[in-house]
Motif scaffolding. Structure first.
Motif, short mmCIF file in Angstrom:
data_model
loop_
_atom_site.label_atom_id
_atom_site.label_comp_id
_atom_site.label_asym_id
_atom_site.label_seq_id
_atom_site.Cartn_x
_atom_site.Cartn_y
_atom_site.Cartn_z
N ALA B 41 0.81 -1.66 -0.29
CA ALA B 41 0.07 0.07 -0.17
C ALA B 41 0.66 0.86 -0.23
N ASP B 63 -5.34 1.19 4.13
CA ASP B 63 -4.97 0.97 3.63
C ASP B 63 -3.78 -0.53 3.51
N ALA B 64 -2.90 0.24 4.47
CA ALA B 64 -1.85 -0.21 4.29
C ALA B 64 -2.53 -2.21 5.46
N ALA B 67 -4.10 -4.00 3.28
CA ALA B 67 -3.09 -4.41 2.28
C ALA B 67 -2.49 -5.89 2.79
N ARG B 148 -1.64 -3.09 -7.47
CA ARG B 148 -1.18 -2.47 -6.44
C ARG B 148 -0.23 -1.31 -7.11
N GLY B 157 -4.86 5.12 -2.80
CA GLY B 157 -5.21 3.63 -2.34
C GLY B 157 -4.82 2.67 -2.89
N VAL B 158 -4.37 1.49 -2.56
CA VAL B 158 -4.55 -0.08 -2.90
C VAL B 158 -6.17 -1.17 -3.38
N HIS B 159 -6.87 0.12 -1.72
CA HIS B 159 -8.07 -0.35 -2.32
C HIS B 159 -9.35 0.02 -2.77
#
Lengths: 122, 217
Positions: B41, B63-64, B67, B148, B157-159
């Motif tokens: 993330a 977000d982390a 991830a 990612r 954000g990766v989400h």
């Protein structure tokens, strides 16, 4: 030379280490042999830079009497450039984004550079 | 996620290192989570600053957590000697972070075409025109990047990026690159040959100019 085998080694490295974006295998004089890079990355430029980088670092390792150089890493605000010596004849450049897992990269790269070294000098 | 609850119960001040793919580190202070980092993330320094900048650190933490949760965890260790950075925000209860991560996982699972943010590489199909808000993501789907990777390039954000890509897969805007596809190119190693063949190409030059003392500028 078995370029397909080189491609497979690089792909495995990219899949196993989060954050790896581009990779170039080059001769130690800076001439690219095989690259897996984004369109925006010029393998010629990167190879030349990496060779110069490795040359300086190698001299530093010798002058300070700290043994054989293994790798150098350039830390930047948005990413990393790691350069690994493959014997004395070749090198591997790995570019990564700011999320690159550097510890994992160190761990995963050693066997890869050994195998690439074998592929380059059959 | 027993370890997280235990850190809270013990009021730990330590770093919980989660080794995995991609794994991550969760920092605790007095049992509250003050930061979470994952190679999966984008961190606060990479996330794009927008109107919600005040909550950037909080957004990066959530977000982390997502991830780490969406990937695999091989093992974990509590590092009590690690420097716990000065908190950028008030601590968050681990329960709350876990709930958020669970909601985000459920949102992804309920999307038309759930995918891993780490494995699948994406390419535009060219069959459907992407909606305006998707163009940026599509432009970075070069066939080499995962969800990612695109999140890092865009500073999102990766989400968010993974869920949008799942929707685009459902609408046939993006497609997944076959896992066996080999990328990369070989360079002409002929240039490694000695340069003697090329010597004739260099134009002969006269003797170098000689500098004489007292005549220079």
């Amino acid at each position: 030379m078995d370029y397909d085998a080189l491609a497979v080694e690089l792909r495995k490295l990219r899949e196993n280490v989060t954050g790896v974006t581009d990779m170039v295998i080059a001769a130690s004089d800076g001439i690219p042999i095989f690259s897996d890079v984004a369109d925006a990355v010029d393998p010629l430029n990167i190879s030349a830079l990496a060779a110069a980088n490795l040359g300086i670092a190698r001299q530093a390792a010798e002058v300070t009497g700290q043994g054989t150089l293994a790798q150098t890493v350039v830390f930047s605000s948005n990413g990393y450039m790691a350069v690994y010596a493959i014997g004395r004849l070749a090198l591997l450049v790995v570019l990564g984004d700011s999320g690159l897992n550097l510890g994992r990269l160190l761990y995963e790269t050693r066997p890869v550079t050994d195998r690439i070294g074998t592929l380059l000098t059959p | 996620m027993h370890a997280l609850r235990q850190c809270h119960a013990d009021r730990a001040t330590a770093a919980l290192v989660l080794a995995g793919d991609p794994g991550g580190v969760i920092h605790f202070r007095d049992g509250a989570v003050v930061a979470a980092h994952s190679p999966g993330a984008p961190g606060v320094g990479t996330l794009r600053v927008d109107d919600e900048a005040r909550d950037l650190a909080r957004a990066a933490m959530s977000d982390a957590a997502f991830a780490i949760a969406v990937g695999g965890i091989a093992h974990y260790a509590l590092d009590e000697s690690a420097d716990v950075l000065p908190p950028a925000l008030d601590g968050v209860r681990p329960d709350r972070l876990l709930r958020e991560a669970a909601v985000r996982l459920a949102v992804l699972a309920a999307s038309p075409c759930p995918l891993s943010p780490y494995r699948e590489r994406l390419v535009p199909t060219g069959r459907a025109e992407p909606a305006e808000q998707w163009r940026e993501i599509v432009a970075h789907a070069t066939g080499r990047r995962t969800a990612r990777d695109i999140a890092f390039v865009l500073g999102l954000g990766v989400h968010t990026v993974t869920v949008e890509i799942a929707r685009m897969l459902g609408e046939d805007v993006l497609a997944i690159v076959p896992a066996a596809a080999v990328t990369g190119r070989a360079h002409d190693v002929a240039t490694l040959r000695p340069r003697s063949d090329q010597r004739a190409a260099v134009a002969p030059t006269g003797p170098l100019p000689v500098r004489r003392s007292g005549q220079g500028p």
